[in-house]
Design a protein around this motif. Structure first.
Motif, short mmCIF file in Angstrom:
data_model
loop_
_atom_site.label_atom_id
_atom_site.label_comp_id
_atom_site.label_asym_id
_atom_site.label_seq_id
_atom_site.Cartn_x
_atom_site.Cartn_y
_atom_site.Cartn_z
N HIS A 283 -16.50 62.53 -0.46
CA HIS A 283 -17.46 61.43 -0.31
C HIS A 283 -17.86 60.82 -1.65
CE1 HIS A 283 -18.83 62.58 3.99
NE2 HIS A 283 -17.74 63.27 3.70
N VAL A 284 -17.05 61.05 -2.67
CA VAL A 284 -17.34 60.54 -4.02
C VAL A 284 -16.12 59.75 -4.52
CG1 VAL A 284 -17.92 61.16 -6.40
CG2 VAL A 284 -18.80 62.55 -4.50
N PRO A 285 -16.30 58.47 -4.88
CA PRO A 285 -15.18 57.70 -5.42
C PRO A 285 -14.74 58.22 -6.78
CG PRO A 285 -17.19 56.36 -5.31
CD PRO A 285 -17.53 57.71 -4.80
N VAL A 286 -13.42 58.38 -6.95
CA VAL A 286 -12.89 58.95 -8.19
C VAL A 286 -11.55 58.31 -8.52
CG1 VAL A 286 -12.00 61.06 -9.27
CG2 VAL A 286 -13.96 61.21 -7.76
N CYS A 287 -11.29 58.18 -9.80
CA CYS A 287 -9.97 57.86 -10.31
C CYS A 287 -9.80 58.66 -11.60
CB CYS A 287 -9.81 56.38 -10.58
SG CYS A 287 -8.17 55.97 -11.16
N PHE B 131 -15.06 51.63 0.00
CA PHE B 131 -13.68 51.63 0.47
C PHE B 131 -12.85 51.07 -0.67
CE2 PHE B 131 -15.08 47.36 1.27
CZ PHE B 131 -13.97 46.56 1.11
N MET B 132 -11.54 51.03 -0.49
CA MET B 132 -10.66 50.46 -1.51
C MET B 132 -9.72 49.46 -0.86
SD MET B 132 -9.43 53.66 -3.89
CE MET B 132 -8.30 54.17 -2.67
N THR B 133 -9.20 48.57 -1.70
CA THR B 133 -8.04 47.77 -1.32
C THR B 133 -6.90 48.21 -2.22
OG1 THR B 133 -8.57 45.95 -2.84
CG2 THR B 133 -9.43 45.78 -0.59
N PHE B 134 -5.68 48.01 -1.72
CA PHE B 134 -4.49 48.33 -2.51
C PHE B 134 -3.43 47.31 -2.16
CE2 PHE B 134 -0.43 50.73 -3.01
CZ PHE B 134 -0.46 50.80 -4.40
N ASP B 135 -2.90 46.64 -3.17
CA ASP B 135 -1.90 45.58 -2.96
C ASP B 135 -0.49 45.98 -3.38
OD1 ASP B 135 -1.98 45.55 -5.72
OD2 ASP B 135 -2.77 43.52 -5.88
N LYS C 55 -14.85 49.22 -9.51
CA LYS C 55 -13.89 50.04 -10.25
C LYS C 55 -12.50 49.55 -9.89
CE LYS C 55 -14.72 54.49 -10.33
NZ LYS C 55 -14.77 55.95 -10.17
N SER C 56 -11.55 49.67 -10.82
CA SER C 56 -10.17 49.30 -10.51
C SER C 56 -9.21 50.22 -11.27
CB SER C 56 -9.88 47.85 -10.87
OG SER C 56 -9.92 47.67 -12.26
N TYR C 57 -8.01 50.33 -10.72
CA TYR C 57 -6.96 51.11 -11.37
C TYR C 57 -5.62 50.45 -11.04
CZ TYR C 57 -3.95 54.86 -12.94
OH TYR C 57 -3.00 55.58 -13.60
N THR C 58 -4.83 50.19 -12.05
CA THR C 58 -3.50 49.61 -11.87
C THR C 58 -2.44 50.66 -12.10
OG1 THR C 58 -4.34 47.46 -12.61
CG2 THR C 58 -1.95 47.75 -12.58
N LEU C 59 -1.51 50.77 -11.16
CA LEU C 59 -0.40 51.73 -11.29
C LEU C 59 0.56 51.29 -12.37
CD1 LEU C 59 0.52 52.64 -7.62
CD2 LEU C 59 -0.68 54.03 -9.29
#
Length: 183
Positions: free
Chosen positions: A128-132, A157-161, A179-183
């Motif tokens: 229940h905790v957002p993490v990256c 929630f997250m989106t992923f494209d 927050k954001s993270y790019t692969l």
């Protein structure tokens, strides 16, 4: 393809409705649910507007657009009322040359890694905790909780494209990115 990724609805009709409104607003193609859909579990308080039957009625019409993995609160009885599969322990998605191992987090997690390699993503809810977090062995990503966030985190929630994960606040009118993270 654009995904909405969410976890831990826990039977909240209020937050399920907000999530589905976000799904429409984001113009996403699919929803990935990381478990704990209908039941709140013995360790959690009842979420706002706890109404599992309403959640069922909201999600079932979208069954052809939902991919789901089993949470620790999901059971065979839940599968009897939901018209999309919910009992898989994990799902594998690919993003370019990377693997995304999607699971709930109670079986596979940072303490019990599945078969992943450096650069692959372990995607799970459960805490229940957002993490990256990047590790030498993998990348750990968690969308947080739709209905019962913990550690002062937002209902999220997250989106992923296919390249970028964006964490969004479900309570924000604009579904603001925090927050954001790019692969």
């Amino acid at each position: 393809m654009k995904w909405i990724i969410a976890s831990d609805i826990h039977g909240s009709a209020y937050y399920c409705k907000k999530l589905l409104m976000a799904f429409e607003k984001e113009e996403a193609d699919r929803i990935l649910l990381l478990g704990d859909i209908l039941y709140h579990g013995p360790r959690n308080d009842l979420p706002k507007d706890y109404a599992p039957k309403e959640v069922i009625a909201m999600l079932n019409p979208l069954s052809d657009r939902i991919l789901c993995v089993r949470g620790n609160c999901d059971t065979e009885v839940d599968q009897m009322v939901l018209s999309f599969p919910i009992l898989a322990d994990y799902a594998i998605l690919s993003a370019e040359e990377k693997l995304i191992f999607a699971t709930h987090g109670h079986n596979f997690n940072n303490s019990n890694l599945p078969s992943v390699k450096k650069g692959d993503v372990l995607l799970h809810g459960h805490t229940h905790v957002p993490v990256c977090e990047e590790f030498d062995t993998h990348i750990y990503i968690n969308p947080g909780s739709v209905s019962i966030p913990k550690e002062s985190s937002p209902h999220s929630f997250m989106t992923f494209d296919g390249k970028e994960f964006l964490w969004k606040d479900l309570e924000s009118e604009t579904l603001g990115i925090y927050k954001s993270y790019t692969l």
